[in-house]
Design a protein around this motif. Structure first.
Motif, mmCIF file in Angstrom:
data_model
loop_
_atom_site.group_PDB
_atom_site.id
_atom_site.type_symbol
_atom_site.label_atom_id
_atom_site.label_comp_id
_atom_site.label_asym_id
_atom_site.label_seq_id
_atom_site.Cartn_x
_atom_site.Cartn_y
_atom_site.Cartn_z
ATOM 1 N N LEU A 122 0.860 -1.188 0.000
ATOM 2 C CA LEU A 122 0.000 0.000 0.000
ATOM 3 C C LEU A 122 0.893 1.232 0.000
ATOM 4 C CD1 LEU A 122 -2.876 -0.871 2.492
ATOM 5 C CD2 LEU A 122 -2.867 -1.028 0.004
ATOM 6 N N GLY A 123 0.463 2.244 -0.698
ATOM 7 C CA GLY A 123 1.267 3.463 -0.816
ATOM 8 C C GLY A 123 1.734 3.629 -2.243
ATOM 9 N N VAL A 124 2.991 3.941 -2.414
ATOM 10 C CA VAL A 124 3.552 4.172 -3.747
ATOM 11 C C VAL A 124 4.679 3.171 -3.971
ATOM 12 C CG1 VAL A 124 4.670 5.850 -5.265
ATOM 13 C CG2 VAL A 124 2.922 6.607 -3.652
ATOM 14 N N THR A 125 4.654 2.469 -5.110
ATOM 15 C CA THR A 125 5.693 1.495 -5.429
ATOM 16 C C THR A 125 6.987 2.216 -5.770
ATOM 17 O OG1 THR A 125 5.268 1.436 -7.811
ATOM 18 C CG2 THR A 125 3.958 -0.065 -6.422
ATOM 19 N N LYS A 126 8.069 1.451 -5.868
ATOM 20 C CA LYS A 126 9.357 2.069 -6.224
ATOM 21 C C LYS A 126 9.310 2.685 -7.618
ATOM 22 C CE LYS A 126 11.428 -2.272 -7.737
ATOM 23 N NZ LYS A 126 12.494 -3.228 -7.539
ATOM 24 N N GLN A 127 8.385 2.235 -8.468
ATOM 25 C CA GLN A 127 8.229 2.843 -9.793
ATOM 26 C C GLN A 127 7.432 4.150 -9.719
ATOM 27 O OE1 GLN A 127 7.312 -0.349 -9.139
ATOM 28 N NE2 GLN A 127 8.769 -1.564 -10.288
ATOM 29 N N GLY A 128 6.670 4.328 -8.633
ATOM 30 C CA GLY A 128 5.846 5.534 -8.498
ATOM 31 C C GLY A 128 4.372 5.288 -8.745
ATOM 32 N N ILE A 129 3.957 4.024 -8.792
ATOM 33 C CA ILE A 129 2.546 3.681 -8.999
ATOM 34 C C ILE A 129 1.858 3.661 -7.641
ATOM 35 C CG2 ILE A 129 0.940 1.963 -9.913
ATOM 36 C CD1 ILE A 129 3.505 0.793 -11.399
ATOM 37 N N ARG A 130 0.740 4.333 -7.540
ATOM 38 C CA ARG A 130 -0.016 4.323 -6.285
ATOM 39 C C ARG A 130 -0.779 3.005 -6.161
ATOM 40 N NH1 ARG A 130 -5.199 7.197 -4.855
ATOM 41 N NH2 ARG A 130 -5.251 7.619 -7.070
ATOM 42 N N VAL A 131 -0.741 2.404 -4.979
ATOM 43 C CA VAL A 131 -1.488 1.182 -4.681
ATOM 44 C C VAL A 131 -2.385 1.500 -3.493
ATOM 45 C CG1 VAL A 131 -1.361 -1.245 -3.992
ATOM 46 C CG2 VAL A 131 0.419 -0.282 -5.480
ATOM 47 N N CYS A 132 -3.698 1.349 -3.666
ATOM 48 C CA CYS A 132 -4.592 1.729 -2.574
ATOM 49 C C CYS A 132 -5.883 0.932 -2.589
ATOM 50 C CB CYS A 132 -4.897 3.215 -2.635
ATOM 51 S SG CYS A 132 -5.809 3.728 -4.089
ATOM 52 N N GLN A 133 -6.546 0.962 -1.449
ATOM 53 C CA GLN A 133 -7.865 0.362 -1.361
ATOM 54 C C GLN A 133 -8.898 1.433 -1.675
ATOM 55 O OE1 GLN A 133 -7.652 -0.657 2.885
ATOM 56 N NE2 GLN A 133 -9.551 0.486 3.145
ATOM 57 N N THR A 134 -10.051 0.987 -2.144
ATOM 58 C CA THR A 134 -11.152 1.891 -2.411
ATOM 59 C C THR A 134 -11.803 2.253 -1.091
ATOM 60 O OG1 THR A 134 -11.580 0.937 -4.573
ATOM 61 C CG2 THR A 134 -13.404 2.061 -3.531
ATOM 62 N N GLN A 135 -11.906 3.522 -0.819
ATOM 63 C CA GLN A 135 -12.549 3.946 0.421
ATOM 64 C C GLN A 135 -13.713 4.895 0.181
ATOM 65 O OE1 GLN A 135 -9.098 5.533 2.510
ATOM 66 N NE2 GLN A 135 -8.969 3.638 3.673
ATOM 67 N N ASP A 136 -13.845 5.387 -1.020
ATOM 68 C CA ASP A 136 -14.868 6.378 -1.311
ATOM 69 C C ASP A 136 -15.643 5.930 -2.543
ATOM 70 O OD1 ASP A 136 -16.325 8.711 -1.041
ATOM 71 O OD2 ASP A 136 -14.814 9.987 -1.983
ATOM 72 N N TYR A 137 -16.956 6.015 -2.467
ATOM 73 C CA TYR A 137 -17.813 5.523 -3.546
ATOM 74 C C TYR A 137 -18.746 6.615 -4.052
ATOM 75 C CZ TYR A 137 -16.248 0.887 -2.271
ATOM 76 O OH TYR A 137 -15.479 -0.208 -2.022
ATOM 77 N N SER A 138 -19.213 6.415 -5.290
ATOM 78 C CA SER A 138 -20.177 7.327 -5.896
ATOM 79 C C SER A 138 -21.525 7.182 -5.190
ATOM 80 C CB SER A 138 -20.344 6.972 -7.374
ATOM 81 O OG SER A 138 -20.986 5.707 -7.501
#
Length: 181
Positions: A122-138
């Protein structure tokens, strides 16, 4: 709120294409080899676009300004989830050929615990890709007797969605693949 999109009104512009790409060298010591995955992805995009030039092929699918959400299935944790090596290889291939920076990509799912259990940091990979869980919905969408909410990652943050599901069984449909994504 009614869902603005309906399968009943959707028009098919062209026939769908399916690329089945296999390579026995993809599994190395029980893990997928990212370099082999990249070759497989490039073979698939060449087939789907009919163009051998990788930059043009990937450019028909993505624009450098796109913000890409990559939806994974980590629910089975280490044993049967979308492998992180697949998503990293996918992101690298898009970065290299469609010129989309890593900070314009996000890998996500509903559960942070499942993501961690499947090997995603979770967070940002060494490449810079964000990894996260969905916490907010439409807001809730209603169609007949079905109601659904969509992750704001999809509705508010991305212009392109890549679904990286698993082939798995489903009690009603037989298989689900991306059915519930």
């Amino acid at each position: 709120i009614a869902c603005p999109y309906s399968l009943n009104t959707a028009k098919s512009v062209a026939k769908s294409k399916v690329a089945i790409i296999s390579n026995p060298a993809v599994w190395q010591v029980g893990r997928p080899d990212p370099n082999v995955i990249k070759v497989m992805l490039n073979d698939g995009i060449r087939f789907l676009t009919g163009n051998n030039d990788l930059v043009r092929s990937w450019g028909t699918v993505f624009h450098p300004s796109d913000r890409i959400a990559i939806k994974v299935n980590p629910i089975a944790r280490q044993t049967g989830s979308t492998k992180p090596e697949v998503c990293v290889a996918l992101a690298q291939t898009i970065n290299e050929n469609a010129n989309i920076p890593y900070d314009q990509m996000v890998i996500f799912d509903v559960s942070g615990d499942d993501l961690i259990g499947a090997g995603y940091p979770l967070g940002v990979t060494k490449q810079g890709i964000r990894v996260c869980q969905t916490q907010d919905y439409s807001e809730m969408f209603y169609k007949d007797d079905v109601k659904a909410r969509i992750s704001r990652i999809i509705t508010d943050e991305c212009s392109a969605l890549i679904n990286v599901p698993l082939l798995k069984t489903h009690k009603s449909a037989g298989i689900s693949v991306a059915l519930k994504n």
